[in-house]
Design an enzyme around this catalytic site. Structure first.
Site, PDB file in Angstrom:
ATOM      1  N   SER A  46       3.531 -30.847  46.152  1.00 13.09           N
ATOM      2  CA  SER A  46       3.482 -30.178  47.292  1.00 13.09           C
ATOM      3  C   SER A  46       5.002 -29.804  47.701  1.00 13.09           C
ATOM      4  O   SER A  46       5.825 -30.351  47.406  1.00 13.09           O
ATOM      5  CB  SER A  46       2.645 -31.125  48.566  1.00 13.09           C
ATOM      6  OG  SER A  46       3.063 -30.325  49.570  1.00 13.09           O
ATOM      7  N   TYR A  59       0.808 -39.249  53.117  1.00 12.68           N
ATOM      8  CA  TYR A  59       0.849 -38.130  52.109  1.00 12.68           C
ATOM      9  C   TYR A  59       2.342 -37.768  51.816  1.00 12.68           C
ATOM     10  O   TYR A  59       2.553 -37.389  50.492  1.00 12.68           O
ATOM     11  CB  TYR A  59       0.138 -36.839  52.715  1.00 12.68           C
ATOM     12  CG  TYR A  59       0.224 -35.513  51.958  1.00 12.68           C
ATOM     13  CD1 TYR A  59      -0.782 -35.485  51.164  1.00 12.68           C
ATOM     14  CD2 TYR A  59       1.188 -34.557  52.191  1.00 12.68           C
ATOM     15  CE1 TYR A  59      -1.080 -34.457  50.327  1.00 12.68           C
ATOM     16  CE2 TYR A  59       0.941 -33.475  51.369  1.00 12.68           C
ATOM     17  CZ  TYR A  59      -0.049 -33.182  50.540  1.00 12.68           C
ATOM     18  OH  TYR A  59      -0.101 -32.205  49.671  1.00 12.68           O
TER      19      TYR A  59
END
Length: 164
Positions: A46, A59
């Site tokens: 990401s 995350y």
């Protein structure tokens, strides 16, 4: 604004999904790639491997760890000609991202449209979401290389969001 300190169970679940899952899949596949002399690994990371965001501590930690796993496996797999790379998309309009919009609307004076324009896509050049097709094209690029010329690399697919 509250800090994102989740329960230990939530923290472990996020790390298990994003980091431990990648480790276990790699551990299962690498011996076969090494034996056959073919294959490679592409992780989906990401933009958060490099760009901090509020309310995403677990995350973010997992995505930073995935970068470390990629680089380590690339070094260890290099002598076997096993390329290992990361695809790092920006916001892709998935079910997960759609669920995040109302969560962020809770902030004062933000509508759902504001969350998309002023939070999620504010740093992109064209105010567009990254698409699944964008990510797939990068995966095909990595998978189509017949050399180890790209290994241990990350390719950010984010409409210019992280342009340096």
């Amino acid at each position: 604004m509250m800090l994102d300190f989740r329960s230990v169970a939530d923290w472990k679940e996020i790390l298990a999904i994003h980091l431990e899952g990648a480790f276990l899949a790699t551990k299962a596949c690498l011996p076969h790639m090494q034996k056959s002399g073919r294959g490679g690994t592409i992780y989906t990371d990401s933009v958060h491997f490099n760009e901090a965001s509020v309310l995403k501590s677990a995350y973010m930690t997992a995505k930073h760890g995935l970068m470390g796993l990629c680089k380590t496996v690339a070094k260890e797999g290099g002598k076997y000609r096993i390329p290992v790379n990361l695809i790092c998309p920006g916001f892709v309009r998935t079910a997960l991202v759609k669920r995040q919009i109302p969560e962020q609307v809770r902030a004062p004076n933000l509508s759902a449209e504001d969350v998309v324009r002023k939070v999620m896509l504010k740093d992109t050049l064209d105010r567009e979401f990254t698409t699944v097709q964008d990510v797939a094209q990068v995966a095909l690029l990595f998978a189509g290389l017949e050399t180890n010329s790209l290994t241990g690399q990350s390719l950010v697919v984010c409409h210019g969001w992280l342009m340096q």
